[in-house]
Scaffold this motif. Structure first.
Motif, PDB file in Angstrom:
ATOM      1  N   UNK A 141       2.201   5.575   4.177  1.00  0.00           N
ATOM      2  CA  UNK A 141       3.468   5.578   3.015  1.00  0.00           C
ATOM      3  C   UNK A 141       2.590   4.672   2.107  1.00  0.00           C
ATOM      4  N   UNK A 142       1.602   4.201   2.164  1.00  0.00           N
ATOM      5  CA  UNK A 142       0.867   3.260   1.387  1.00  0.00           C
ATOM      6  C   UNK A 142      -0.061   3.738   0.379  1.00  0.00           C
ATOM      7  N   UNK A 143      -0.494   3.485  -0.801  1.00  0.00           N
ATOM      8  CA  UNK A 143      -1.385   4.060  -1.464  1.00  0.00           C
ATOM      9  C   UNK A 143      -2.699   3.380  -1.337  1.00  0.00           C
ATOM     10  N   UNK A 144      -3.667   3.722  -2.009  1.00  0.00           N
ATOM     11  CA  UNK A 144      -4.996   3.210  -1.725  1.00  0.00           C
ATOM     12  C   UNK A 144      -5.131   1.670  -1.542  1.00  0.00           C
ATOM     13  N   UNK A 145      -4.569   0.951  -2.707  1.00  0.00           N
ATOM     14  CA  UNK A 145      -4.412  -0.422  -2.923  1.00  0.00           C
ATOM     15  C   UNK A 145      -3.636  -1.018  -1.706  1.00  0.00           C
ATOM     16  N   UNK A 146      -2.360  -0.664  -1.600  1.00  0.00           N
ATOM     17  CA  UNK A 146      -1.447  -0.925  -0.738  1.00  0.00           C
ATOM     18  C   UNK A 146      -2.035  -0.889   0.632  1.00  0.00           C
ATOM     19  N   UNK A 147      -2.597   0.071   0.995  1.00  0.00           N
ATOM     20  CA  UNK A 147      -3.068   0.214   2.597  1.00  0.00           C
ATOM     21  C   UNK A 147      -4.253  -0.766   2.616  1.00  0.00           C
ATOM     22  N   UNK A 148      -5.251  -0.828   1.648  1.00  0.00           N
ATOM     23  CA  UNK A 148      -6.245  -2.112   1.763  1.00  0.00           C
ATOM     24  C   UNK A 148      -5.716  -3.480   2.169  1.00  0.00           C
ATOM     25  N   UNK A 149      -4.840  -3.904   1.422  1.00  0.00           N
ATOM     26  CA  UNK A 149      -3.967  -5.123   1.398  1.00  0.00           C
ATOM     27  C   UNK A 149      -3.143  -5.215   3.145  1.00  0.00           C
ATOM     28  N   UNK A 150      -2.433  -4.052   3.280  1.00  0.00           N
ATOM     29  CA  UNK A 150      -1.825  -3.968   4.770  1.00  0.00           C
ATOM     30  C   UNK A 150      -2.882  -3.973   5.773  1.00  0.00           C
ATOM     31  N   UNK A 151      -3.977  -3.400   5.677  1.00  0.00           N
ATOM     32  CA  UNK A 151      -4.876  -3.474   6.654  1.00  0.00           C
ATOM     33  C   UNK A 151      -5.373  -5.036   6.931  1.00  0.00           C
ATOM     34  N   UNK A 152      -5.632  -5.593   5.733  1.00  0.00           N
ATOM     35  CA  UNK A 152      -6.281  -7.010   5.817  1.00  0.00           C
ATOM     36  C   UNK A 152      -5.258  -7.833   6.374  1.00  0.00           C
ATOM     37  N   UNK A 153      -3.952  -7.605   6.038  1.00  0.00           N
ATOM     38  CA  UNK A 153      -2.703  -8.497   6.713  1.00  0.00           C
ATOM     39  C   UNK A 153      -2.606  -8.318   8.147  1.00  0.00           C
ATOM     40  N   UNK A 154      -2.865  -7.025   8.634  1.00  0.00           N
ATOM     41  CA  UNK A 154      -2.673  -6.732   9.995  1.00  0.00           C
ATOM     42  C   UNK A 154      -3.770  -7.367  10.733  1.00  0.00           C
ATOM     43  N   UNK A 155      -4.960  -7.357  10.175  1.00  0.00           N
ATOM     44  CA  UNK A 155      -6.325  -7.952  10.712  1.00  0.00           C
ATOM     45  C   UNK A 155      -6.010  -9.520  10.909  1.00  0.00           C
TER      46      UNK A 155
END
Length: 360
Positions: A247-261
């Motif tokens: 449900x996340x666009x390109x930029x949101x997905x990158x931020x989400x992955x970094x946050x989860x890491x």
């Protein structure tokens, strides 16, 4: 500068591709509706929500199948060119096979850009409504897989852990909450044999509650058989929604992955896999285009039927490889990058082999 040949092939390329979409997308909607209509009626889903759902369904499913539709449409119209000996005439006029291939690659570029823009920015928004409707009406009451060994860093000072979490019951076992002070030393630790989210009261219920405070190197222990309390974290922090990355666009997905890491999420591979697949789909458009041209540009005794049968077989094998490697990445330590690259690499080598054979 596009020549008459480029415009002729490119027009056939795009018209056949759009025709394939117009043909198969409604069929996909009708097939899904026929399967789900019973649940829609039983769960009394409003007509307006159903209409919006199938609009989102078209975007989500259509985007995933765009390379396959492209593949079949190229086989269809190129086989027709071959059966009418148009390709023989083009090559006999002095046009090289590589020059003949150029309008196909231009068309693949246009489709790849469409896939990229849809996958990165349009489909994620549609995926929100698609998945919410799916879980609300189609998966209502269905058992959801229990998530194990969830560790999450809420911020610089707070950490939570549960050994397992059941999303249906909103219940976790062996819960631990640790808070560290500014000096990075443990201030207190809360543990419980189970934690449960009580939705109607918006509280957490802890069983066999134990809190250990450390003050001046002196440990104080507080215990309770059961405790209803509040925490600053959300229930999603114990088990993120399985489709959240979609449900996340390109930029949101990158931020989400970094946050989860940074939080040490155990299912990070599933999110990274979604990211890489979005980049891989446009590449697949080129790989499948080359395979389709190489297969269908040669006139065969079986004609278009044989080429389409071969194309459908290749499409199913491609989807099979994609699913197998994707499952390995989600459920084991297999690299998400390799899971996405291997199908395209395997079929890329196959495409080059077929292309050289067709050229000869």
């Amino acid at each position: 500068m596009l020549t008459i040949l480029d415009k002729y092939i490119l027009k056939r390329y795009l018209v056949t591709f759009l025709g394939m979409l117009m043909l198969f997308v409604p069929i996909g909607i009708m097939a899904n509706l026929a399967e789900k209509v019973g649940k829609i009626i039983d769960n009394e889903a409003p007509l307006s929500e159903v209409i919006v759902f199938y609009g989102n369904f078209t975007l989500v499913i259509g985007n995933l199948l765009l390379p396959i539709f492209l593949f079949l449409s190229i086989i269809f119209f190129t086989s027709k060119l071959a059966s009418n000996t148009e390709i023989v005439a083009i090559l006999s006029s002095g046009v090289s096979y590589w020059r003949f291939l150029r309008p196909y690659l231009i068309g693949a570029t246009l489709v790849a850009i469409l896939i990229f823009m849809m996958g990165m920015f349009i489909v994620p928004n549609a995926s929100i409504g698609y998945n919410e409707f799916d879980y609300k009406y189609f998966k209502k009451g269905r058992k959801v897989q229990v998530t194990n060994n969830i560790f999450n860093q809420l911020n610089e000072n707070d950490y939570i852990y549960v050994s397992s979490f059941d999303p249906n019951r909103k219940n976790g076992t062996n819960f631990t909450y640790e808070h560290f002070g500014e000096d990075k030393k443990l201030d207190y630790k809360i543990s419980a044999s189970s934690i449960r989210w009580i939705e109607k009261d918006s509280i957490y219920r802890l069983t066999n509650y134990v809190k250990r405070n450390l003050e001046n190197n002196v440990e104080q222990i507080h215990t309770k058989r059961r405790l209803d309390t509040l925490f600053t974290f959300k229930i999603e922090d114990l088990t993120p929604i399985s489709y959240v990355a979609e449900t996340k666009n390109l930029f949101e997905l990158n931020e989400f992955i970094e946050d989860q890491k940074s939080k040490g999420a155990s299912n990070i591979n599933a999110y990274v896999l979604v990211k890489y697949k979005r980049w891989a789909l446009p590449i697949a458009a080129f790989v499948l285009t080359i395979i389709a041209v190489a297969v269908s540009s040669v006139k065969r005794r079986g004609g278009m039927g044989l080429n389409l049968a071969f194309g459908i077989g290749v499409a199913f094998i491609y989807i099979f490889f994609d699913k197998v490697f994707g499952t390995l990445a989600e459920q084991s330590g297999f690299s998400p990058l390799l899971a996405v690259l291997l199908p395209n690499l395997i079929f890329g080598v196959f495409a080059v082999y077929l292309l050289m054979k067709a050229k000869r």
